[in-house]
Design a protein around this motif. Structure first.
Motif, PDB file in Angstrom:
ATOM      1  N   ALA A  39       0.819  -1.211   0.000  1.00 47.62           N
ATOM      2  CA  ALA A  39       0.000   0.000   0.000  1.00 47.62           C
ATOM      3  C   ALA A  39       0.854   1.262   0.000  1.00 47.62           C
ATOM      4  CB  ALA A  39      -0.936   0.000   1.213  1.00 47.62           C
ATOM      5  N   VAL A  40       1.878   1.305   0.845  1.00 46.57           N
ATOM      6  CA  VAL A  40       2.753   2.479   0.910  1.00 46.57           C
ATOM      7  C   VAL A  40       3.480   2.668  -0.419  1.00 46.57           C
ATOM      8  CG1 VAL A  40       4.820   3.441   1.991  1.00 46.57           C
ATOM      9  CG2 VAL A  40       3.026   2.427   3.410  1.00 46.57           C
ATOM     10  N   GLY A  41       3.981   1.567  -0.975  1.00 43.52           N
ATOM     11  CA  GLY A  41       4.654   1.655  -2.275  1.00 43.52           C
ATOM     12  C   GLY A  41       3.731   2.172  -3.362  1.00 43.52           C
ATOM     13  N   SER A  42       2.486   1.696  -3.355  1.00 45.56           N
ATOM     14  CA  SER A  42       1.507   2.151  -4.345  1.00 45.56           C
ATOM     15  C   SER A  42       1.195   3.631  -4.172  1.00 45.56           C
ATOM     16  CB  SER A  42       0.218   1.329  -4.222  1.00 45.56           C
ATOM     17  OG  SER A  42       0.451  -0.027  -4.515  1.00 45.56           O
ATOM     18  N   CYS A  43       1.045   4.057  -2.917  1.00 40.86           N
ATOM     19  CA  CYS A  43       0.767   5.478  -2.655  1.00 40.86           C
ATOM     20  C   CYS A  43       1.894   6.360  -3.180  1.00 40.86           C
ATOM     21  CB  CYS A  43       0.586   5.717  -1.156  1.00 40.86           C
ATOM     22  SG  CYS A  43      -0.973   5.101  -0.494  1.00 40.86           S
ATOM     23  N   LEU A  44       3.118   5.941  -2.958  1.00 40.20           N
ATOM     24  CA  LEU A  44       4.262   6.774  -3.337  1.00 40.20           C
ATOM     25  C   LEU A  44       4.415   6.925  -4.843  1.00 40.20           C
ATOM     26  CD1 LEU A  44       6.932   5.675  -0.682  1.00 40.20           C
ATOM     27  CD2 LEU A  44       5.462   7.706  -0.689  1.00 40.20           C
ATOM     28  N   ILE A  45       3.858   5.969  -5.607  1.00 40.85           N
ATOM     29  CA  ILE A  45       3.906   6.121  -7.067  1.00 40.85           C
ATOM     30  C   ILE A  45       2.578   6.650  -7.610  1.00 40.85           C
ATOM     31  CG2 ILE A  45       5.651   4.329  -7.343  1.00 40.85           C
ATOM     32  CD1 ILE A  45       3.432   2.452  -8.326  1.00 40.85           C
ATOM     33  N   GLY A  46       1.654   6.987  -6.698  1.00 38.99           N
ATOM     34  CA  GLY A  46       0.406   7.604  -7.112  1.00 38.99           C
ATOM     35  C   GLY A  46      -0.672   6.647  -7.561  1.00 38.99           C
ATOM     36  N   GLN A  47      -0.545   5.372  -7.183  1.00 43.10           N
ATOM     37  CA  GLN A  47      -1.552   4.380  -7.550  1.00 43.10           C
ATOM     38  C   GLN A  47      -2.321   3.933  -6.308  1.00 43.10           C
ATOM     39  OE1 GLN A  47      -2.212   3.556 -10.654  1.00 43.10           O
ATOM     40  NE2 GLN A  47      -0.505   4.707 -11.515  1.00 43.10           N
ATOM     41  N   ALA A  48      -3.619   3.688  -6.450  1.00 41.41           N
ATOM     42  CA  ALA A  48      -4.450   3.262  -5.324  1.00 41.41           C
ATOM     43  C   ALA A  48      -4.351   1.752  -5.160  1.00 41.41           C
ATOM     44  CB  ALA A  48      -5.903   3.667  -5.550  1.00 41.41           C
ATOM     45  N   ALA A  49      -3.792   1.323  -4.042  1.00 44.60           N
ATOM     46  CA  ALA A  49      -3.665  -0.106  -3.767  1.00 44.60           C
ATOM     47  C   ALA A  49      -5.023  -0.677  -3.388  1.00 44.60           C
ATOM     48  CB  ALA A  49      -2.676  -0.326  -2.620  1.00 44.60           C
ATOM     49  N   ARG A  50      -5.269  -1.917  -3.789  1.00 43.21           N
ATOM     50  CA  ARG A  50      -6.483  -2.627  -3.399  1.00 43.21           C
ATOM     51  C   ARG A  50      -6.067  -3.822  -2.553  1.00 43.21           C
ATOM     52  NH1 ARG A  50     -11.140  -1.142  -5.368  1.00 43.21           N
ATOM     53  NH2 ARG A  50     -12.052  -3.174  -4.859  1.00 43.21           N
ATOM     54  N   LEU A  51      -6.287  -3.695  -1.250  1.00 44.23           N
ATOM     55  CA  LEU A  51      -5.842  -4.721  -0.310  1.00 44.23           C
ATOM     56  C   LEU A  51      -6.920  -5.782  -0.111  1.00 44.23           C
ATOM     57  CD1 LEU A  51      -4.141  -2.499   2.422  1.00 44.23           C
ATOM     58  CD2 LEU A  51      -3.123  -3.524   0.373  1.00 44.23           C
ATOM     59  N   PRO A  52      -6.523  -7.047  -0.033  1.00 45.62           N
ATOM     60  CA  PRO A  52      -7.501  -8.108   0.241  1.00 45.62           C
ATOM     61  C   PRO A  52      -8.238  -7.849   1.547  1.00 45.62           C
ATOM     62  CG  PRO A  52      -5.364  -9.030  -0.369  1.00 45.62           C
ATOM     63  CD  PRO A  52      -5.152  -7.560  -0.190  1.00 45.62           C
ATOM     64  N   LEU A  53      -9.510  -8.149   1.571  1.00 40.34           N
ATOM     65  CA  LEU A  53     -10.404  -8.070   2.735  1.00 40.34           C
ATOM     66  C   LEU A  53     -10.951  -6.668   3.018  1.00 40.34           C
ATOM     67  CD1 LEU A  53      -8.526 -10.372   5.319  1.00 40.34           C
ATOM     68  CD2 LEU A  53     -10.217 -11.036   3.597  1.00 40.34           C
ATOM     69  N   VAL A  54     -10.277  -5.618   2.551  1.00 34.46           N
ATOM     70  CA  VAL A  54     -10.707  -4.263   2.921  1.00 34.46           C
ATOM     71  C   VAL A  54     -10.956  -3.334   1.739  1.00 34.46           C
ATOM     72  CG1 VAL A  54      -9.556  -4.378   5.167  1.00 34.46           C
ATOM     73  CG2 VAL A  54      -8.312  -3.456   3.204  1.00 34.46           C
ATOM     74  N   ALA A  55     -10.447  -3.664   0.569  1.00 29.76           N
ATOM     75  CA  ALA A  55     -10.507  -2.727  -0.569  1.00 29.76           C
ATOM     76  C   ALA A  55     -11.940  -2.427  -0.989  1.00 29.76           C
ATOM     77  CB  ALA A  55      -9.715  -3.293  -1.750  1.00 29.76           C
ATOM     78  N   ASP A  56     -12.769  -3.452  -1.104  1.00 27.16           N
ATOM     79  CA  ASP A  56     -14.146  -3.237  -1.569  1.00 27.16           C
ATOM     80  C   ASP A  56     -14.932  -2.359  -0.592  1.00 27.16           C
ATOM     81  OD1 ASP A  56     -13.739  -4.695  -3.838  1.00 27.16           O
ATOM     82  OD2 ASP A  56     -14.544  -6.563  -3.043  1.00 27.16           O
ATOM     83  N   ALA A  57     -14.768  -2.604   0.693  1.00 29.36           N
ATOM     84  CA  ALA A  57     -15.473  -1.815   1.708  1.00 29.36           C
ATOM     85  C   ALA A  57     -15.047  -0.346   1.651  1.00 29.36           C
ATOM     86  CB  ALA A  57     -15.226  -2.385   3.099  1.00 29.36           C
ATOM     87  N   ALA A  58     -13.745  -0.112   1.505  1.00 20.79           N
ATOM     88  CA  ALA A  58     -13.238   1.260   1.421  1.00 20.79           C
ATOM     89  C   ALA A  58     -13.745   1.952   0.162  1.00 20.79           C
ATOM     90  CB  ALA A  58     -11.715   1.250   1.445  1.00 20.79           C
ATOM     91  N   ASP A  59     -13.774   1.214  -0.936  1.00 19.68           N
ATOM     92  CA  ASP A  59     -14.197   1.776  -2.216  1.00 19.68           C
ATOM     93  C   ASP A  59     -15.671   2.177  -2.181  1.00 19.68           C
ATOM     94  OD1 ASP A  59     -13.487   2.541  -4.811  1.00 19.68           O
ATOM     95  OD2 ASP A  59     -14.368   0.738  -5.663  1.00 19.68           O
ATOM     96  N   GLN A  60     -16.495   1.385  -1.496  1.00 17.40           N
ATOM     97  CA  GLN A  60     -17.927   1.666  -1.433  1.00 17.40           C
ATOM     98  C   GLN A  60     -18.250   2.854  -0.512  1.00 17.40           C
ATOM     99  OE1 GLN A  60     -19.781  -2.001  -0.262  1.00 17.40           O
ATOM    100  NE2 GLN A  60     -19.172  -3.079  -2.127  1.00 17.40           N
TER     101      GLN A  60
END
Length: 200
Positions: free
Chosen positions: A176-197
């Motif tokens: 997630a931190v690596g994705s943030c630093l390159i400007g991409q939104a990480a989608r983490l297992p178990l939590v990504a869908d809930a955060a997106d909604q």
């Protein structure tokens, strides 16, 4: 179907050209795919450095709260504590305050997730970090109900559960931190869908 200009020309001439139409469709599909890929790459450049940094910071909360689950791995692989050594001042500061986790949790939720002044990129990552931290509450509740086993198969299972939790949190935060630093939104297992909604 082919390009309108191509269809008009062939109709006036009284001929049809299926191979050309097929070739055009295939070519258009390739262009569309390349266009989407370009947009995805370009999206990272649209997120400024301040947003990238703010989006990455909340992920340290679940990392710090998940450190206790790494105690068996730390004993088995001494390089892991050394890998995290640069964060020792922040870790010490974080745990020097009573209820630090709870305070930071609500600060992130109220100050970032619910703050429309931040971009969706920042708020999405902040909420994802909070949800990741909430997951860590579940094994903590089990520990309060059941005493840790002292040996045998129960102890082996206990150690494996601890190791799995830590590795999940550690790798999720790293990604997630690596994705943030390159400007991409990480989608983490178990939590990504809930955060997106929840983040609009």
């Amino acid at each position: 179907m082919g390009h309108p200009a191509l269809r008009s020309s062939t109709q006036r001439l009284g001929i049809s050209s299926p191979p050309l139409q097929t070739s055009r469709v295939q070519h258009s599909g390739g262009d569309s795919h390349r266009s989407k890929r370009s947009l995805q790459v370009q999206a990272g450049k649209d997120v400024d450095f301040a947003d990238r940094a703010v989006a990455a910071l909340p992920y340290f909360v679940p990392l710090f709260d998940g450190l206790k689950y790494g105690k068996f791995l730390f004993a088995q692989f001494p390089f892991l504590p050394r890998l995290l050594a640069p964060l020792n001042p922040l870790i010490s500061f974080y745990f020097s305050f009573p209820f630090a986790s709870l305070i930071v949790f609500f600060a992130i939720y109220a100050g970032i997730v619910n703050n429309q002044n931040f971009s969706r990129f920042v708020r999405y990552n902040a909420l994802q970090s909070i949800l990741l931290d909430i997951i860590l509450i579940v094994p903590g509740l089990f520990e309060q109900i059941f005493r840790p086993p002292s040996g045998g198969l129960g102890l082996s299972l206990y150690i494996n559960v601890y190791n799995t939790i830590f590795l999940y949190v550690f790798l999720a935060v790293l990604y997630a931190v690596g994705s943030c630093l390159i400007g991409q939104a990480a989608r983490l297992p178990l939590v990504a869908d809930a955060a997106d909604q929840q983040v609009r």
